[in-house]
Design an enzyme around this catalytic site. Structure first.
Site, mmCIF file in Angstrom:
data_model
loop_
_atom_site.group_PDB
_atom_site.id
_atom_site.type_symbol
_atom_site.label_atom_id
_atom_site.label_comp_id
_atom_site.label_asym_id
_atom_site.label_seq_id
_atom_site.Cartn_x
_atom_site.Cartn_y
_atom_site.Cartn_z
ATOM 1 N N ASN A 1 -34.688 82.801 -15.593
ATOM 2 C CA ASN A 1 -34.289 81.831 -15.383
ATOM 3 C C ASN A 1 -33.723 81.431 -16.955
ATOM 4 O O ASN A 1 -34.516 81.367 -17.944
ATOM 5 C CB ASN A 1 -34.477 80.435 -15.144
ATOM 6 N N GLU B 1 -23.569 89.237 -14.476
ATOM 7 C CA GLU B 1 -23.845 89.086 -12.694
ATOM 8 C C GLU B 1 -23.088 87.647 -12.497
ATOM 9 O O GLU B 1 -23.542 86.660 -13.247
ATOM 10 C CB GLU B 1 -25.760 88.455 -12.172
ATOM 11 N N LEU C 1 -22.425 87.402 -9.393
ATOM 12 C CA LEU C 1 -22.488 87.552 -7.759
ATOM 13 C C LEU C 1 -22.423 85.595 -7.622
ATOM 14 O O LEU C 1 -22.632 85.289 -7.959
ATOM 15 C CB LEU C 1 -24.267 88.195 -6.733
ATOM 16 N N GLU D 1 -24.113 83.022 -4.660
ATOM 17 C CA GLU D 1 -24.785 82.953 -3.593
ATOM 18 C C GLU D 1 -24.222 82.132 -2.315
ATOM 19 O O GLU D 1 -23.164 82.037 -2.081
ATOM 20 C CB GLU D 1 -25.444 81.737 -4.091
ATOM 21 N N LYS E 1 -19.128 85.600 -19.735
ATOM 22 C CA LYS E 1 -19.823 85.490 -18.167
ATOM 23 C C LYS E 1 -19.441 83.919 -18.034
ATOM 24 O O LYS E 1 -19.508 83.322 -17.080
ATOM 25 C CB LYS E 1 -22.009 85.824 -18.596
ATOM 26 N N ALA F 1 -11.046 70.843 -2.662
ATOM 27 C CA ALA F 1 -11.401 69.835 -3.157
ATOM 28 C C ALA F 1 -13.047 69.756 -2.335
ATOM 29 O O ALA F 1 -12.910 69.980 -1.142
ATOM 30 C CB ALA F 1 -10.432 68.965 -2.400
ATOM 31 N N CYS G 1 -25.699 77.182 -11.869
ATOM 32 C CA CYS G 1 -25.309 77.389 -13.263
ATOM 33 C C CYS G 1 -24.400 76.773 -13.553
ATOM 34 O O CYS G 1 -23.640 76.828 -14.841
ATOM 35 C CB CYS G 1 -24.655 79.224 -12.801
HETATM 36 P P1 NAD Z 1 -34.663 82.001 -10.322
HETATM 37 O O1 NAD Z 1 -35.006 80.862 -11.166
HETATM 38 O O2 NAD Z 1 -33.975 81.742 -8.977
HETATM 39 O O3 NAD Z 1 -35.508 83.512 -10.815
HETATM 40 C C1 NAD Z 1 -36.186 83.539 -12.185
HETATM 41 C C2 NAD Z 1 -37.103 84.132 -12.335
HETATM 42 O O4 NAD Z 1 -37.679 84.382 -13.294
HETATM 43 C C3 NAD Z 1 -38.397 82.720 -11.298
HETATM 44 O O5 NAD Z 1 -39.098 83.529 -10.148
HETATM 45 C C4 NAD Z 1 -39.569 83.407 -12.802
HETATM 46 O O6 NAD Z 1 -40.458 83.041 -12.019
HETATM 47 C C5 NAD Z 1 -39.506 84.684 -13.349
HETATM 48 N N1 NAD Z 1 -39.879 84.153 -14.567
HETATM 49 C C6 NAD Z 1 -39.109 83.496 -15.548
HETATM 50 N N2 NAD Z 1 -39.758 83.973 -16.666
HETATM 51 C C7 NAD Z 1 -40.356 85.141 -16.688
HETATM 52 C C8 NAD Z 1 -41.262 86.379 -17.395
HETATM 53 N N3 NAD Z 1 -41.927 85.607 -18.666
HETATM 54 N N4 NAD Z 1 -41.997 87.664 -16.318
HETATM 55 C C9 NAD Z 1 -41.579 87.477 -15.362
HETATM 56 N N5 NAD Z 1 -40.974 86.602 -14.441
HETATM 57 C C10 NAD Z 1 -40.355 85.433 -14.964
HETATM 58 O O7 NAD Z 1 -32.713 82.323 -11.280
HETATM 59 P P2 NAD Z 1 -31.992 82.702 -11.193
HETATM 60 O O8 NAD Z 1 -30.479 82.154 -9.834
HETATM 61 O O9 NAD Z 1 -32.188 84.546 -10.166
HETATM 62 O O10 NAD Z 1 -31.502 83.096 -12.074
HETATM 63 C C11 NAD Z 1 -31.627 84.550 -12.863
HETATM 64 C C12 NAD Z 1 -30.664 84.513 -14.108
HETATM 65 O O11 NAD Z 1 -29.018 85.201 -13.656
HETATM 66 C C13 NAD Z 1 -30.567 83.046 -14.928
HETATM 67 O O12 NAD Z 1 -29.680 83.468 -16.421
HETATM 68 C C14 NAD Z 1 -28.718 82.589 -14.265
HETATM 69 O O13 NAD Z 1 -27.820 81.466 -15.028
HETATM 70 C C15 NAD Z 1 -28.192 83.985 -13.865
HETATM 71 N N6 NAD Z 1 -26.862 84.114 -12.693
HETATM 72 C C16 NAD Z 1 -27.510 83.706 -11.483
HETATM 73 C C17 NAD Z 1 -26.795 83.000 -10.140
HETATM 74 C C18 NAD Z 1 -27.024 82.867 -8.900
HETATM 75 O O14 NAD Z 1 -26.571 83.099 -8.049
HETATM 76 N N7 NAD Z 1 -27.668 82.350 -8.894
HETATM 77 C C19 NAD Z 1 -25.586 84.218 -10.749
HETATM 78 C C20 NAD Z 1 -25.379 85.106 -11.257
HETATM 79 C C21 NAD Z 1 -26.125 84.732 -12.977
HETATM 80 C C1 UGA Z 2 -20.780 80.512 -9.278
HETATM 81 C C2 UGA Z 2 -20.142 82.031 -9.495
HETATM 82 O O1 UGA Z 2 -18.757 81.546 -8.173
HETATM 83 C C3 UGA Z 2 -20.695 83.116 -9.707
HETATM 84 O O2 UGA Z 2 -19.099 84.720 -9.601
HETATM 85 C C4 UGA Z 2 -21.397 83.432 -10.367
HETATM 86 O O3 UGA Z 2 -22.194 84.166 -11.251
HETATM 87 C C5 UGA Z 2 -22.459 81.636 -11.360
HETATM 88 O O4 UGA Z 2 -22.115 80.859 -10.031
HETATM 89 C C6 UGA Z 2 -23.890 82.333 -11.183
HETATM 90 O O5 UGA Z 2 -22.944 82.546 -12.875
HETATM 91 O O6 UGA Z 2 -24.487 81.473 -11.097
HETATM 92 P P1 UGA Z 2 -22.715 79.851 -7.029
HETATM 93 O O7 UGA Z 2 -22.499 78.585 -8.003
HETATM 94 O O8 UGA Z 2 -23.517 81.014 -6.468
HETATM 95 O O9 UGA Z 2 -21.306 80.934 -8.109
HETATM 96 O O10 UGA Z 2 -21.548 79.553 -5.767
HETATM 97 P P2 UGA Z 2 -19.851 79.530 -5.842
HETATM 98 O O11 UGA Z 2 -19.343 79.590 -4.842
HETATM 99 O O12 UGA Z 2 -19.414 79.117 -7.587
HETATM 100 O O13 UGA Z 2 -19.921 76.789 -5.818
HETATM 101 C C7 UGA Z 2 -20.496 76.285 -6.869
HETATM 102 C C8 UGA Z 2 -20.688 75.307 -5.753
HETATM 103 O O14 UGA Z 2 -18.127 75.113 -5.930
HETATM 104 C C9 UGA Z 2 -20.573 74.744 -5.062
HETATM 105 O O15 UGA Z 2 -20.952 73.635 -4.664
HETATM 106 C C10 UGA Z 2 -19.522 75.274 -4.489
HETATM 107 O O16 UGA Z 2 -19.371 74.172 -2.765
HETATM 108 C C11 UGA Z 2 -18.641 74.042 -4.803
HETATM 109 N N1 UGA Z 2 -17.086 75.242 -4.646
HETATM 110 C C12 UGA Z 2 -16.411 76.420 -4.789
HETATM 111 C C13 UGA Z 2 -15.967 74.164 -4.519
HETATM 112 O O17 UGA Z 2 -16.345 72.779 -4.603
HETATM 113 N N2 UGA Z 2 -14.745 74.431 -4.036
HETATM 114 C C14 UGA Z 2 -14.651 75.561 -3.969
HETATM 115 O O18 UGA Z 2 -13.342 75.478 -4.171
HETATM 116 C C15 UGA Z 2 -15.724 76.956 -4.209
#
Ligand code: NAD
Ligand code: UGA
Length: 462
Positions: free
Chosen positions: A91, A161, A163, A165, A220, A268, A276
């Protein structure tokens, strides 16, 4: 050829990305490690419902590959030591202390990872930035690896990444693109090809984009900033619609038909949530400020300002519509997660709206199909400075949407779960205080249908 992969961080990114990679690359052994033993135990659970990340299709894939070529472990050192390639998927939250507090990304977890990789590695490795990081972070990682390591060689790649959620598995299986940033040197090119060859198991090569490391890191942050900007843009127009009898859904449809604009990300809403968008834009703003680019920083800061305005405006409207007082009134919340099909609540608009209404002493009763009561209290207790007792007095959770809505003055829709559309709204209306209000923060219900049932209905921007 890569035979062993270690992924540090078993969260919302590490878990799903490595599950799909293991599924598509049966000849590669992948170990996902985390310091959080409870999380690792949950990934190793025999019960699909206990997998710590709820994501449609994820548990099925985990159960197909786990303990074949996908392993979840707390033994970070062993996994690093065995690996040819290491993904850093930890994270990178907004800093809550010191320099850059409230804006910069907290890179302590990334730095710890780098130091641990350096300390443990006895063979050359490719280190991949999977976490979202400020542009030029690879420079710091390289410095740590090269200055604290055992003389082994490291290549650093950026592979952010994309993706979302709720749709993670589909996004991973059918990615629009995979981005790989690497060094323009013979060793850098070899590393880029090693990672490309892994993705090429299921992603067409023409969708795998190669750039320099800095472009990849910055792309990103830019992608998230542009996506969030679209939401803030349509949300700003929703406020104007409410003053002019224009309908934001119709406006979105009309502008989205222009192929230059496209029709996605124009819904909206009460505001965007998630771990993120806000943190990445704050980080972008911080980087711009640090580099003296005040105007650029201000431009992107507006995206956050409109998002805060939208959450506040929505909550304010609930109070003014309910005759300027919600004190002692039961208000039902349908949804606590930040979007449908996830159990993630980070930065969920629901908690901000709840907090605002609780300031006016409303009694909020929440139903969410995937979020636990424990998580809800963690969220609200972290957000505000009320005592835990006060928070649990004004905010409760039930496991049945009809009980949540019973005797409520208003139902507020905070998450667009499909099942909310299918509820027996007549039954809900019959059991509510009158007049019965619905505030649809996700525009999932039909105004005419709701009004026919006797509800006073308000959507966003309509
Ligand atoms: P998260 O908090 O769900 O997971 C991160 C994990 O890393 C935690 O379980 C934590 O315990 C572990 N961790 C931290 N430091 C550690 C260490 N030194 N050794 C071992 N484990 C350790 O976070 P996430 O949502 O998976 O996001 C991770 C990264 O990916 C962030 O930079 C975020 O911005 C990016 N990202 C997230 C999403 C998303 O949809 N959540 C999408 C794209 C990118
Ligand atoms: C977002 C990006 O879509 C991913 O490409 C990126 O990898 C990720 O952030 C990340 O870096 O963590 P995420 O936050 O999981 O993904 O979900 P989104 O579908 O983007 O939705 C984000 C928020 O915007 C939600 O609260 C959603 O309800 C809201 N949203 C989305 C709106 O209010 N209107 C829309 O038209 C779309």
């Amino acid at each position: 050829m890569i035979k062993n992969i270690c992924c540090i961080g078993a969260g919302y990114v590490g878990g799903p990305t490595m599950s799909v990679m293991a599924y598509k690359c049966p000849e590669i052994n992948i170990t996902v490690v985390d310091l959080n033993a409870k999380r690792i135990a949950a990934w190793n659970s025999d019960n699909q419902a206990d997998i710590p990340v709820f994501e449609p299709g994820l548990a099925d894939i985990v159960f197909k590959v786990r303990n074949k070529n996908l392993f979840f472990s707390t033994n970070v050192e062993e996994a690093i030591s065995k690996a040819d390639m290491i993904f850093m998927s930890v994270n990178t939250p907004t800093k809550e202390y010191g320099k850059g507090k409230g804006m910069a990304a907290d890179l302590k977890f990334i730095e710890l990872c780098a130091r641990q990789i350096a300390a443990v590695s006895k063979t050359d490795k490719i280190v991949v930035e999977k976490s979202t990081l400020p542009v030029r972070t690879a420079e710091a990682i390289r410095s740590i690896l090269n200055n604290t390591g055992n003389g082994v060689k490291f290549q650093i790649l950026s592979n952010p990444e994309f993706l979302a959620e709720g749709t993670a598995i589909n996004d991973l299986l059918n990615a629009d693109r995979v981005l790989i940033g690497g060094e323009d040197s013979p060793e850098g090119k070899v590393a880029i090809e090693e990672l490309t060859a892994i993705y090429a198991h299921w992603i067409p090569r023409d969708k795998i984009i190669h750039t320099n490391v800095w472009s990849s890191e910055l792309s990103k942050l830019t992608a998230n900033a542009f996506l969030a900007q679209r939401i803030s843009s349509i949300n700003s127009i929703s406020a104007l619609c409410e003053k002019t009898e224009a309908d934001v859904t119709e406006v979105a449809k009309a502008i989205g038909a222009d192929t230059r604009l496209g029709n996605k990300f124009l819904t909206a809403s009460v505001g965007f949530g998630g771990s993120c968008f806000q943190k990445d834009i704050l980080n972008l703003v911080y980087i711009c400020k640090s580099l003296g680019l005040e105007e650029v920083a201000e431009y992107w800061d507006q995206v956050i300002k409109i998002n805060n305005y939208q959450k506040h405006r929505f909550a304010d409207n609930i109070i003014s519509t309910l005759y300027n007082t919600v004190s002692g009134k039961k208000i039902a919340f349908l949804g606590w997660a930040f979007k449908k099909n996830t159990n993630d609540t980070r930065e969920t608009p629901a908690m901000y709206v709840a907090d605002f209404l609780m300031n006016d002493l409303a009694n909020i009763c929440v139903y969410d199909p995937k979020v636990s009561e424990t998580q809800m209290y963690i969220d609200i207790n972290h957000l505000n400075s009320r005592t835990e007792e006060d928070n649990s007095k004004y905010l409760t959770m039930v496991s049945d949407p009809y009980i949540a809505c019973k005797n409520a003055h208003a139902v507020v829709i905070l998450t667009e779960w499909d099942q909310f559309k299918e509820l027996d709204w007549k039954k809900i209306h019959d059991n509510m205080m009158k007049p019965a209000f619905v505030f649809d923060g996700r525009n999932i219900l039909n105004r005419k249908d709701m009004e026919a049932l006797g509800f006073k209905y308000q959507g966003i921007g309509k």
